[in-house]
Scaffold this motif. Structure first.
Motif, PDB file in Angstrom:
ATOM      1  N   GLU A  22      81.739   0.758 -26.655  1.00 52.24           N
ATOM      2  CA  GLU A  22      81.287   2.111 -26.343  1.00 52.24           C
ATOM      3  C   GLU A  22      82.102   2.961 -25.525  1.00 52.24           C
ATOM      4  O   GLU A  22      81.908   4.301 -25.475  1.00 52.24           O
ATOM      5  CB  GLU A  22      79.993   1.615 -25.621  1.00 52.24           C
ATOM      6  CG  GLU A  22      78.809   1.100 -26.407  1.00 52.24           C
ATOM      7  CD  GLU A  22      78.270   1.842 -27.504  1.00 52.24           C
ATOM      8  OE1 GLU A  22      78.074   3.137 -27.467  1.00 52.24           O
ATOM      9  OE2 GLU A  22      77.878   1.108 -28.693  1.00 52.24           O
ATOM     10  N   MET A  23      82.801   2.385 -24.726  1.00 55.10           N
ATOM     11  CA  MET A  23      83.528   3.366 -23.846  1.00 55.10           C
ATOM     12  C   MET A  23      85.124   3.690 -24.295  1.00 55.10           C
ATOM     13  O   MET A  23      85.421   4.852 -23.896  1.00 55.10           O
ATOM     14  CB  MET A  23      83.816   2.523 -22.340  1.00 55.10           C
ATOM     15  CG  MET A  23      84.680   1.444 -22.472  1.00 55.10           C
ATOM     16  SD  MET A  23      86.432   1.620 -22.632  1.00 55.10           S
ATOM     17  CE  MET A  23      86.834   1.701 -20.877  1.00 55.10           C
ATOM     18  N   LEU A  24      85.468   3.063 -25.232  1.00 55.93           N
ATOM     19  CA  LEU A  24      86.722   3.491 -25.651  1.00 55.93           C
ATOM     20  C   LEU A  24      86.849   4.856 -26.211  1.00 55.93           C
ATOM     21  O   LEU A  24      87.903   5.518 -25.996  1.00 55.93           O
ATOM     22  CB  LEU A  24      87.162   2.495 -26.945  1.00 55.93           C
ATOM     23  CG  LEU A  24      88.575   2.562 -27.388  1.00 55.93           C
ATOM     24  CD1 LEU A  24      89.614   2.387 -26.133  1.00 55.93           C
ATOM     25  CD2 LEU A  24      88.838   1.557 -28.494  1.00 55.93           C
ATOM     26  N   PRO A  25      85.980   5.425 -27.040  1.00 52.61           N
ATOM     27  CA  PRO A  25      86.327   7.007 -27.466  1.00 52.61           C
ATOM     28  C   PRO A  25      86.306   7.657 -26.364  1.00 52.61           C
ATOM     29  O   PRO A  25      86.840   8.737 -26.099  1.00 52.61           O
ATOM     30  CB  PRO A  25      85.035   7.216 -28.297  1.00 52.61           C
ATOM     31  CG  PRO A  25      84.188   5.785 -28.584  1.00 52.61           C
ATOM     32  CD  PRO A  25      84.663   4.753 -27.681  1.00 52.61           C
ATOM     33  N   ASP A  72      82.979  10.787 -15.523  1.00 59.01           N
ATOM     34  CA  ASP A  72      82.404  11.383 -16.559  1.00 59.01           C
ATOM     35  C   ASP A  72      80.882  10.809 -16.838  1.00 59.01           C
ATOM     36  O   ASP A  72      80.556   9.426 -16.625  1.00 59.01           O
ATOM     37  CB  ASP A  72      83.245  11.025 -17.910  1.00 59.01           C
ATOM     38  CG  ASP A  72      82.690  11.964 -19.018  1.00 59.01           C
ATOM     39  OD1 ASP A  72      81.608  11.146 -19.556  1.00 59.01           O
ATOM     40  OD2 ASP A  72      83.173  12.598 -19.593  1.00 59.01           O
ATOM     41  N   PRO A  73      79.816  11.494 -16.844  1.00 61.56           N
ATOM     42  CA  PRO A  73      78.536  11.176 -17.223  1.00 61.56           C
ATOM     43  C   PRO A  73      78.097  10.247 -18.261  1.00 61.56           C
ATOM     44  O   PRO A  73      77.653   9.285 -18.290  1.00 61.56           O
ATOM     45  CB  PRO A  73      77.744  12.510 -17.080  1.00 61.56           C
ATOM     46  CG  PRO A  73      78.599  13.395 -16.537  1.00 61.56           C
ATOM     47  CD  PRO A  73      80.056  13.076 -16.787  1.00 61.56           C
ATOM     48  N   ALA A  74      78.949  10.567 -19.511  1.00 62.64           N
ATOM     49  CA  ALA A  74      78.840   9.752 -20.539  1.00 62.64           C
ATOM     50  C   ALA A  74      79.322   8.157 -20.338  1.00 62.64           C
ATOM     51  O   ALA A  74      78.920   7.344 -20.544  1.00 62.64           O
ATOM     52  CB  ALA A  74      79.574  10.330 -21.633  1.00 62.64           C
ATOM     53  N   LYS A  79      78.613   2.424 -18.774  1.00 58.47           N
ATOM     54  CA  LYS A  79      79.001   1.429 -17.814  1.00 58.47           C
ATOM     55  C   LYS A  79      77.825   0.790 -17.117  1.00 58.47           C
ATOM     56  O   LYS A  79      77.630  -0.440 -17.111  1.00 58.47           O
ATOM     57  CB  LYS A  79      79.736   2.288 -16.411  1.00 58.47           C
ATOM     58  CG  LYS A  79      79.752   1.321 -15.225  1.00 58.47           C
ATOM     59  CD  LYS A  79      80.527   1.860 -13.982  1.00 58.47           C
ATOM     60  CE  LYS A  79      80.893   0.892 -13.196  1.00 58.47           C
ATOM     61  NZ  LYS A  79      81.561   1.502 -11.732  1.00 58.47           N
ATOM     62  N   ALA A  80      76.578   1.569 -16.830  1.00 50.91           N
ATOM     63  CA  ALA A  80      75.302   1.063 -16.409  1.00 50.91           C
ATOM     64  C   ALA A  80      74.689   0.337 -17.348  1.00 50.91           C
ATOM     65  O   ALA A  80      74.195  -0.896 -16.991  1.00 50.91           O
ATOM     66  CB  ALA A  80      74.468   2.289 -16.177  1.00 50.91           C
ATOM     67  N   LYS A  81      74.834   0.611 -18.710  1.00 43.23           N
ATOM     68  CA  LYS A  81      73.996  -0.202 -19.643  1.00 43.23           C
ATOM     69  C   LYS A  81      74.796  -1.460 -20.130  1.00 43.23           C
ATOM     70  O   LYS A  81      74.033  -2.634 -20.495  1.00 43.23           O
ATOM     71  CB  LYS A  81      73.948   0.636 -20.980  1.00 43.23           C
ATOM     72  CG  LYS A  81      73.165  -0.208 -22.132  1.00 43.23           C
ATOM     73  CD  LYS A  81      72.768   0.825 -23.272  1.00 43.23           C
ATOM     74  CE  LYS A  81      72.094   0.266 -24.205  1.00 43.23           C
ATOM     75  NZ  LYS A  81      71.878   1.176 -25.342  1.00 43.23           N
ATOM     76  N   PHE A  82      76.232  -1.404 -20.074  1.00 41.92           N
ATOM     77  CA  PHE A  82      76.719  -2.634 -20.578  1.00 41.92           C
ATOM     78  C   PHE A  82      77.769  -3.331 -19.554  1.00 41.92           C
ATOM     79  O   PHE A  82      77.698  -4.520 -19.498  1.00 41.92           O
ATOM     80  CB  PHE A  82      77.851  -2.413 -21.878  1.00 41.92           C
ATOM     81  CG  PHE A  82      77.070  -1.765 -23.057  1.00 41.92           C
ATOM     82  CD1 PHE A  82      75.996  -2.567 -23.764  1.00 41.92           C
ATOM     83  CD2 PHE A  82      76.917  -0.456 -23.258  1.00 41.92           C
ATOM     84  CE1 PHE A  82      75.541  -2.078 -24.934  1.00 41.92           C
ATOM     85  CE2 PHE A  82      76.070  -0.006 -24.435  1.00 41.92           C
ATOM     86  CZ  PHE A  82      75.246  -0.874 -25.172  1.00 41.92           C
TER      87      PHE A  82
END
Length: 98
Positions: A22-25, A72-74, A79-82
């Protein structure tokens, strides 16, 4: 190039794998990438009492891009989710300019 050398104690490999996907992009949008990534079975010497079972490098074009990425907010949402539920400890081993 600015690089971080990090050690972590991952408690949920599947959750951490989802975090990475999820964070890679978001990471690549800041010019970031991973250099090395190791699963560690035994730590012989450490400067911290927290366990480490993963060691990796993450790189950015410069320190400002690193800061922008982590703020970055995204990224914070991913981070919070995973990340937060699947990582017990993070140890900054080193940070340096290449």
């Amino acid at each position: 190039m600015y690089e971080l050398l990090l050690g972590m104690d991952i408690s949920d490999e599947d959750g951490y794998k989802q975090y990475r996907q999820e964070m890679l992009p978001i990471l690549t949008s800041y010019g970031g990438s991973f250099g090395y990534d190791f699963q560690v079975s035994e730590v012989l010497i450490a400067q911290t009492p927290e366990p480490i079972n993963r060691v990796f490098t993450i790189r950015f074009p410069d320190e400002d891009q690193k800061t922008a990425f982590f703020n970055d907010p995204a990224y914070q949402k991913v981070k919070a989710k995973f990340f937060s539920p699947s990582v017990r400890h993070v140890t900054l081993i080193a940070s340096y300019s290449l």
